[in-house]
Design a protein around this motif. Structure first.
Motif, PDB file in Angstrom:
ATOM      1  N   PRO A 135      56.204  37.786  46.627  1.00 58.97           N
ATOM      2  CA  PRO A 135      55.193  36.583  46.306  1.00 58.97           C
ATOM      3  C   PRO A 135      54.055  37.126  45.518  1.00 58.97           C
ATOM      4  O   PRO A 135      53.704  38.480  45.613  1.00 58.97           O
ATOM      5  N   GLU A 136      53.597  36.405  44.566  1.00 59.92           N
ATOM      6  CA  GLU A 136      52.501  36.721  43.728  1.00 59.92           C
ATOM      7  C   GLU A 136      51.277  37.025  44.808  1.00 59.92           C
ATOM      8  O   GLU A 136      51.032  35.885  45.705  1.00 59.92           O
ATOM      9  N   GLU A 137      50.514  37.977  44.332  1.00 57.42           N
ATOM     10  CA  GLU A 137      49.076  38.361  45.095  1.00 57.42           C
ATOM     11  C   GLU A 137      47.933  37.961  44.336  1.00 57.42           C
ATOM     12  O   GLU A 137      48.222  38.058  43.073  1.00 57.42           O
ATOM     13  N   LYS A 138      47.037  37.782  44.948  1.00 57.64           N
ATOM     14  CA  LYS A 138      45.937  37.388  44.285  1.00 57.64           C
ATOM     15  C   LYS A 138      45.241  38.643  43.667  1.00 57.64           C
ATOM     16  O   LYS A 138      45.319  39.729  44.279  1.00 57.64           O
ATOM     17  N   GLU A 139      44.936  38.474  42.355  1.00 53.70           N
ATOM     18  CA  GLU A 139      44.348  39.885  41.660  1.00 53.70           C
ATOM     19  C   GLU A 139      43.030  40.372  42.049  1.00 53.70           C
ATOM     20  O   GLU A 139      42.297  39.697  42.252  1.00 53.70           O
ATOM     21  N   GLU A 140      43.129  41.719  42.323  1.00 51.85           N
ATOM     22  CA  GLU A 140      41.943  42.254  43.012  1.00 51.85           C
ATOM     23  C   GLU A 140      40.778  42.461  41.760  1.00 51.85           C
ATOM     24  O   GLU A 140      41.315  42.689  40.684  1.00 51.85           O
ATOM     25  N   THR A 141      39.772  42.615  42.357  1.00 54.01           N
ATOM     26  CA  THR A 141      38.609  43.013  41.450  1.00 54.01           C
ATOM     27  C   THR A 141      38.613  44.482  41.143  1.00 54.01           C
ATOM     28  O   THR A 141      39.172  45.140  41.687  1.00 54.01           O
ATOM     29  N   GLU A 142      38.067  44.657  39.873  1.00 49.75           N
ATOM     30  CA  GLU A 142      37.594  46.092  39.402  1.00 49.75           C
ATOM     31  C   GLU A 142      37.054  46.941  40.765  1.00 49.75           C
ATOM     32  O   GLU A 142      37.570  48.115  40.862  1.00 49.75           O
ATOM     33  N   GLU A 143      36.123  46.490  41.474  1.00 54.37           N
ATOM     34  CA  GLU A 143      35.449  47.046  42.511  1.00 54.37           C
ATOM     35  C   GLU A 143      36.436  47.248  43.637  1.00 54.37           C
ATOM     36  O   GLU A 143      36.394  48.563  44.304  1.00 54.37           O
TER      37      GLU A 143
END
Length: 377
Positions: A135-143
């Motif tokens: 399943p597609e995961e929510k994109e993580e922030t750079e931090e």
């Protein structure tokens, strides 16, 4: 109630039409069937071309994003210009990908509205393959990515380095089977940075060894993306494929390996040049005199006769040379010597130097030389 309207939009079968007695019915049916088959083949060809174009666009976008990621991980400052270029290219590819998808959607709608016929009324019932799709995961922030990478490396650095030192396919497969948590982006990123560090340290042979394992990990991750599965579920497929691969597949692997090593050498060179510039600037700052000038730069700008005075450290020669020079030029050079610390006025001329700098020192030297001339018999 059953809806039978779907049967209203069907092309009549080739052998059900009534024809005029003067028309050759068999020939007419053959012509109709041939025309319909050609239309279907043309439609299928158009669909395949769109599918191919869309896949090619996605492949280029994936390669572009991969290069961007390597730049961000390796040395984001020095590769800023190239990174901006890649970001623009990625945006253009995203727009192209959206255009291809729109065309495919329109073609699907067109296909859905096409009338059924004897060739399309039935299909195979169970001719399909089923994959466990991640399943597609929510994109993580750079931090979040940075924190995740740091935590992972702190925990598994020793194991990552062990994997980086392996060479044989069987050894790598067995080690990843025992440590499947290493099959991830964090391991690939660490190996990339390690390769650059080794090249900077001039450990070239070791860098090439770790580079091989870096490409192994990147190939596994690319395979997982293409299958849309977790990398831990498909790394065995990679080793099975690479061990029985044909020459073309191995050439592709080796070409990517050589290209990666060249990129590592380039990044290492940039990092070394940057470190040298920082070191030189740091040393220059340490050398700066009381007036903020670099004594090395000032010395190199002096006339040869003044340089000779400083080389032999002869004060009397310096005084004689200054007295023979044009006053304006002499004051200019002496002021720069004082500001750079190349010449430190003694107690006798110190007060004059503070008040008038090079001019005061020049006048003092002229006065001393004048007194000496008067004292001669």
């Amino acid at each position: 109630m059953v809806d039978y309207s779907v049967w209203d939009h069907i092309e009549v079968s080739d052998d059900e039409d009534e024809t005029h007695p003067n028309i050759d019915t068999a020939s007419l049916f053959r012509w109709r069937h041939q025309a319909r088959v050609e239309r279907m083949e043309q439609f299928q060809k158009e669909k395949e071309e769109l599918d191919k174009g869309c896949r090619e666009c996605k492949r280029k976008l994936a390669e572009c994003q991969k290069k961007m990621k390597e730049l961000e991980v390796a040395d984001p400052e020095s590769g800023k210009g190239e990174l901006e270029k890649l970001q623009a290219e990625a945006q253009q590819l995203k727009n192209e990908e959206k255009s291809w998808e729109n065309k495919l959607e329109e073609l699907k709608k067109k296909e859905k509205n096409m009338p059924w016929n004897v060739d399309t009324l039935s299909k195979d019932g169970f001719s399909k393959s089923v994959f466990n799709v991640k399943p597609e995961e929510k994109e993580e922030t750079e931090e979040q990515k940075e924190k995740k990478h740091k935590t992972f490396v702190e925990r598994y650095e020793k194991q990552i380095k062990h994997f980086g030192m392996l060479r044989r396919w069987d050894d790598s497969q067995k080690y990843l089977s025992d440590n499947s948590h290493l099959v991830c982006e964090e391991t690939a990123n660490y190996l990339v940075i390690w390769c650059i560090d080794l090249e900077v340290e001039e450990k070239h042979a070791l860098m090439e060894q770790v580079a091989h394992q870096t490409i192994v990990m990147q190939f596994i991750l690319e395979l997982a993306k293409s299958l849309k599965v977790d990398p831990r579920a498909c790394f065995r497929q990679f080793f099975t494929k690479i061990k029985t691969a044909d020459q073309q597949y191995m050439e592709g692997f080796n070409d990517e390996l050589e290209a990666f090593k060249e990129r590592v050498r380039g990044r290492a060179k940039v990092r070394i040049e940057k470190a040298m510039k920082e070191y030189e600037e740091e040393e220059r700052q340490k050398r700066l005199g009381p007036g903020g000038l670099d004594p090395v730069e000032v010395y190199e700008s002096l006339p040869p006769e003044l340089q000779k005075c400083f080389d032999v450290k002869d004060v009397q020669m310096l005084q004689d040379t200054i007295s023979k020079m044009d006053p304006t030029e002499a004051k200019y050079h002496m002021q720069r010597c004082i500001d750079s610390g190349l010449w430190v006025p003694n107690a006798k001329t110190g007060e004059g130097a503070e008040k008038g700098g090079g001019e005061a020192l020049y006048e003092e030297i002229k006065k001393e030389n004048g007194d000496e001339e008067k004292g001669k018999p």
